[in-house]
Scaffold this motif. Structure first.
Motif, mmCIF file in Angstrom:
data_model
loop_
_atom_site.group_PDB
_atom_site.id
_atom_site.type_symbol
_atom_site.label_atom_id
_atom_site.label_comp_id
_atom_site.label_asym_id
_atom_site.label_seq_id
_atom_site.Cartn_x
_atom_site.Cartn_y
_atom_site.Cartn_z
ATOM 1 N N ALA A 460 45.625 48.635 19.827
ATOM 2 C CA ALA A 460 46.273 49.142 21.031
ATOM 3 C C ALA A 460 46.442 50.643 20.961
ATOM 4 C CB ALA A 460 47.627 48.465 21.230
ATOM 5 N N LEU A 461 46.384 51.252 22.126
ATOM 6 C CA LEU A 461 46.668 52.668 22.281
ATOM 7 C C LEU A 461 48.125 52.785 22.714
ATOM 8 C CD1 LEU A 461 44.895 55.223 21.984
ATOM 9 C CD2 LEU A 461 44.672 55.228 24.477
ATOM 10 N N VAL A 462 48.919 53.504 21.921
ATOM 11 C CA VAL A 462 50.348 53.636 22.201
ATOM 12 C C VAL A 462 50.598 54.984 22.874
ATOM 13 C CG1 VAL A 462 52.675 53.590 21.246
ATOM 14 C CG2 VAL A 462 50.869 52.242 20.181
ATOM 15 N N HIS A 463 50.999 54.938 24.133
ATOM 16 C CA HIS A 463 51.270 56.155 24.886
ATOM 17 C C HIS A 463 52.697 56.638 24.598
ATOM 18 C CE1 HIS A 463 47.726 55.697 27.629
ATOM 19 N NE2 HIS A 463 47.858 54.444 27.235
ATOM 20 N N ASN A 464 52.850 57.944 24.497
ATOM 21 C CA ASN A 464 54.181 58.528 24.329
ATOM 22 C C ASN A 464 54.091 60.015 24.640
ATOM 23 O OD1 ASN A 464 53.023 59.748 22.105
ATOM 24 N ND2 ASN A 464 54.655 59.223 20.690
ATOM 25 N N THR A 465 55.196 60.710 24.409
ATOM 26 C CA THR A 465 55.192 62.166 24.437
ATOM 27 C C THR A 465 55.807 62.657 23.144
ATOM 28 O OG1 THR A 465 55.924 64.171 25.602
ATOM 29 C CG2 THR A 465 57.413 62.282 25.642
ATOM 30 N N ALA A 466 55.255 63.709 22.600
ATOM 31 C CA ALA A 466 55.780 64.268 21.352
ATOM 32 C C ALA A 466 56.915 65.246 21.603
ATOM 33 C CB ALA A 466 54.659 64.973 20.589
ATOM 34 N N ASP A 467 57.252 65.463 22.882
ATOM 35 C CA ASP A 467 58.180 66.538 23.218
ATOM 36 C C ASP A 467 59.644 66.193 23.000
ATOM 37 O OD1 ASP A 467 55.980 67.944 23.862
ATOM 38 O OD2 ASP A 467 56.297 68.007 26.018
ATOM 39 N N TYR A 468 59.956 64.959 22.570
ATOM 40 C CA TYR A 468 61.339 64.638 22.228
ATOM 41 C C TYR A 468 61.730 65.199 20.860
ATOM 42 C CZ TYR A 468 61.463 61.393 26.183
ATOM 43 O OH TYR A 468 61.425 60.837 27.447
ATOM 44 N N GLY A 469 60.776 65.696 20.117
ATOM 45 C CA GLY A 469 61.087 66.348 18.856
ATOM 46 C C GLY A 469 60.595 65.599 17.643
ATOM 47 N N ALA A 470 60.649 66.299 16.504
ATOM 48 C CA ALA A 470 60.083 65.774 15.268
ATOM 49 C C ALA A 470 60.781 64.510 14.799
ATOM 50 C CB ALA A 470 60.148 66.844 14.177
ATOM 51 N N ALA A 521 53.344 51.408 25.306
ATOM 52 C CA ALA A 521 53.984 52.714 25.129
ATOM 53 C C ALA A 521 55.194 52.559 24.234
ATOM 54 C CB ALA A 521 54.395 53.305 26.478
ATOM 55 N N ILE A 522 55.687 53.696 23.731
ATOM 56 C CA ILE A 522 56.899 53.707 22.926
ATOM 57 C C ILE A 522 57.718 54.932 23.313
ATOM 58 C CG2 ILE A 522 55.889 55.002 20.987
ATOM 59 C CD1 ILE A 522 57.605 53.243 19.102
ATOM 60 N N GLY A 523 59.022 54.733 23.378
ATOM 61 C CA GLY A 523 59.888 55.851 23.728
ATOM 62 C C GLY A 523 61.219 55.384 24.273
ATOM 63 N N PRO A 524 62.078 56.321 24.629
ATOM 64 C CA PRO A 524 63.372 55.973 25.244
ATOM 65 C C PRO A 524 63.173 55.545 26.685
ATOM 66 C CG PRO A 524 63.136 58.342 25.128
ATOM 67 C CD PRO A 524 61.941 57.773 24.428
ATOM 68 N N PHE A 525 64.070 54.669 27.165
ATOM 69 C CA PHE A 525 63.959 54.148 28.528
ATOM 70 C C PHE A 525 64.926 54.811 29.493
ATOM 71 C CE2 PHE A 525 63.297 50.120 25.926
ATOM 72 C CZ PHE A 525 61.969 50.406 25.714
ATOM 73 N N TYR A 526 66.042 55.272 28.965
ATOM 74 C CA TYR A 526 67.097 55.777 29.850
ATOM 75 C C TYR A 526 68.030 56.621 28.998
ATOM 76 C CZ TYR A 526 70.195 55.537 33.961
ATOM 77 O OH TYR A 526 70.928 55.826 35.076
ATOM 78 N N GLY A 527 68.230 57.842 29.414
ATOM 79 C CA GLY A 527 69.089 58.721 28.633
ATOM 80 C C GLY A 527 70.510 58.740 29.158
#
Length: 683
Positions: A460-470, A521-527
């Motif tokens: 699978a290709l996991v979509h995300n953004t790297a801009d949330y930080g290291a 995808a992987i990441g936060p859903f709601y801040g």
């Protein structure tokens, strides 16, 4: 007078009234008993009866005198206690006020905008973009109807269900669907062009309300709750709901909905670049890639109630997000405070000078930002609930925590984040048998994958953004590494932040499936969620603007097409609890949440529960149910970590704590100041 003191007095008066009622009740029982004393039988002669009557009269008079004396004594004691309490309140308030700096004498605070996740906001108009980078800034310069309590004894710093005034007084609750808000008369726009400090009036409110409903993606969720919003005489706003909605006041105080924005800056086109509001801070400038800057609003209406807040003269929020740079800058005194992460806590601790008190240096909070793997349910194999459950059971959550949380205070998420008082810990016995789907169990995960037709796993290709930080990227890497051992071979594909928010985050996945490689995808859903309803409406609801983490074709009016795609025409039932009854996994409810009638009925039921304990239990049941559906696969909840240099002071009387919501700029920052003498001494 502080909000905290007001409620203290209300509680004390209620106790006094209860004590008085109790005394009156006891006196009434005594009088009734006296009225029955000496009642002889029918054979007593008249003289004896007359003597008894005279004796009764004397006794009743004595009892009445004693009762009156008791009441006078009780009233005197009540008044003395009330006066003592008022004196204590006044002394505490005076002590708190005397400990505060003179308004504007609190120095200049410098800190990263959002800690390790800092970055340029794409716009400063909160109605145009839902990103946290825009929403967080709004709390600095805008006002809203009501706001969360900034701090009080016994209130969790992430509990936003406790509310206080902002531009409106606390509402009058007419009935379960009608609320009346009265605008404060001391609310003024900032004293800068083009507003020049004019009063906020009803026309401003109705203008910004109409614009909110027209422009903001969050308006859809608001409109599902609010049926009418009418301005009337005496600055009264009457809000009518479609039906009883338990978290309405939390919604009304949310930092992601109804900010008051003046029509002048919309009309002149500066709303996206030069905000002017009625909040605690006056916007100065945004220097892309460098910093946002504000100065204190000396006419902030809440400041009149809180000793002259904001206390700092100016604040600077840098766009720095490199953890190594931030940690060193805090240790050197070039930054005053910062939101960090559990992954770099030990590194920050090692950098602190030995003379500093670590208990004073760090503040930890639970995690209110849910996140994990999420899916387009039109793409195999994620429309098969067995594969989602297998993915969850292949994740070594404790192993991920050991790799990403130096504090040791992290935990697990359920179908919601760790919101008090609603979160149910999947590790607890109270969660029940469905907790099994959160625990690492590679053998059971393999059985599910075999039954679903993927014995060798899936690519699978996991979509995300790297801009949330290291730190966040390290969390992603740990999750992906641990599920790889069960055959989930994932390759990360990162997008630039704005492109990610506009596409993947809103559910616009690629629909291709080549039989081998899939997408997720992987990441936060709601801040900064303030209530579980925030998550239910945005993440799961069939009417969400993010269309349920699936492709744009997955709409309620395409039910037959979605169901056919998800079930392959197989109508046999299936239960994830009983592995011997495998039919098609999605035959009853489809692959995604938009066709899950059971789930949506549970959502409707909990919204109508105005009794808090009943609603908590209903939301616990929802968390148990979501565990066996895994519409998204939660990762772990690392704690919020805040570092404060010793010269950062706050009003301990009000018990202010950092808020992990988007309202930081209005709920915490105004009550902070810098002790410049101490800073000079230590640096």
């Amino acid at each position: 007078m502080s909000e905290r003191n007001y409620w203290q007095r209300m509680r004390r008066r209620q106790l006094s009234r209860r004590a008085l009622l109790g005394a009156s009740a006891r006196a009434g029982v005594g009088a009734a008993g006296l009225a029955l004393v000496g009642c002889g039988d029918d054979d007593d002669d008249g003289q004896q009866a007359a003597a008894q009557v005279q004796q009764q009269d004397q006794q009743q008079q004595q009892a009445m005198q004693q009762q009156a004396q008791q009441q006078q004594a009780q009233q005197a004691a009540q008044q003395a206690a009330q006066q003592e309490g008022d004196d204590q309140d006044a002394a505490m308030q005076q002590q708190a006020v005397s400990a505060l700096p003179a308004p504007g004498a609190g120095g200049t605070g410098v800190s990263p905008y959002v800690g390790l996740s800092s970055g340029d906001p794409p716009t400063l108009d909160p109605y145009e973009n839902l990103t946290y980078r825009t929403q967080i800034g709004s709390a600095y310069h805008y006002a809203k109807l009501i706001r969360e309590v900034e701090g009080a004894p016994g209130i969790s710093p992430i509990n936003t269900a406790e509310i206080s005034e902002d531009a409106s007084r606390l509402p009058e609750v007419i009935d379960a669907t009608t609320y009346v808000f009265n605008l404060r008369e001391d609310v003024h726009w900032h004293d800068v062009e083009p507003l020049n400090g004019r009063q906020l009036v009803m026309d401003d409110i109705m203008y910004t309300y109409d614009r909110f409903r027209e422009v903001s993606p969050n308006a859809a969720g608001w409109d599902k709750v609010v049926a009418s919003f009418e301005g009337g005489e005496d600055n009264a706003i009457t809000v009518g709901l479609h039906r009883p909605h338990a978290p309405f006041l939390t919604l009304a105080s949310s930092s992601q909905h109804l900010w008051f924005i003046p029509p002048e800056i919309v009309d002149d086109g500066t709303v996206a670049s030069r905000p002017v509001g009625a909040g605690p801070w006056i916007f100065e400038e945004f220097e892309p890639g460098v910093a946002l800057r504000w100065r204190r609003n000396p006419n902030w209406h809440i400041g009149n109630d809180t000793g002259g807040a904001p206390f700092q003269e100016t604040i600077t929020k840098t766009m720095q997000n490199d953890p190594n740079v931030i940690i060193q800058a805090i240790a050197d005194g070039n930054l005053d405070m910062s939101l960090l992460s559990a992954a770099v806590y030990r590194q920050m601790e090692d950098a602190i000078p030995d003379t500093y008190d670590l208990d004073r240096y760090f503040v930890f909070t639970p995690n209110t930002v849910p996140g994990g793997f999420y899916f387009n349910f039109s793409i195999p194999p994620w429309n098969d609930v067995r594969m989602r459950l297998a993915l969850s059971m292949a994740m070594d959550r404790d192993g991920v925590l050991s790799a990403t949380d130096d504090t040791g205070q992290g935990g697990w998420q359920s179908g919601i984040s760790q919101l008090p008082p609603f979160w149910l810990d999947p590790k607890s016995d109270e969660f029940g048998p469905n907790s099994q789907y959160f625990h690492l169990n590679r053998a059971e995960a393999q059985k599910l994958m075999d039954a679903a037709g993927y014995p060798d796993g899936v690519q699978a290709l996991v979509h995300n953004t790297a801009d949330y930080g290291a730190a966040t990227n390290n969390l992603y890497a740990a999750c992906i590494a641990t599920v790889a051992e069960s055959g989930f071979q994932m390759e990360i594909f990162s997008k630039e932040y704005a492109a990610y928010i506009a596409s993947i985050f809103r559910g616009n996945f690629p629909d291709q499936w080549d039989g081998e490689s899939s997408h997720l995808a992987i990441g936060p859903f709601y801040g900064g969620a303030t209530d579980p309803e925030d998550l239910f409406a945005a993440v799961y609801s069939r009417t969400s603007g993010r269309h349920n983490w699936g492709s744009s074709s997955r709409t309620p009016d395409n039910r037959d097409g979605v169901l056919a795609l998800d079930t392959g025409g197989n109508a046999e039932g299936w239960s994830p609890v009983d592995a011997d009854t495998f039919g098609h996994p999605n035959s009853a409810i489809g692959g995604g949440p938009e066709l899950d009638e059971t789930l949506h009925q549970m959502f409707d039921d909990q919204r109508a529960l105005l009794d808090l304990e009943e609603r908590i239990e209903a939301i616990n049941d929802i968390q148990r149910y979501l565990a066996e559906q895994m519409y998204y696969v939660p990762y772990v909840a690392t704690p919020g970590v805040y570092a404060f240099n010793p010269w950062v002071k706050q009003n301990d009387f009000e018990n202010i704590h950092p808020k992990t919501t988007y309202g930081w700029g209005g709920a915490f920052e105004p009550y902070v100041w810098m002790d410049q003498a101490l800073k000079d001494e230590l640096t």
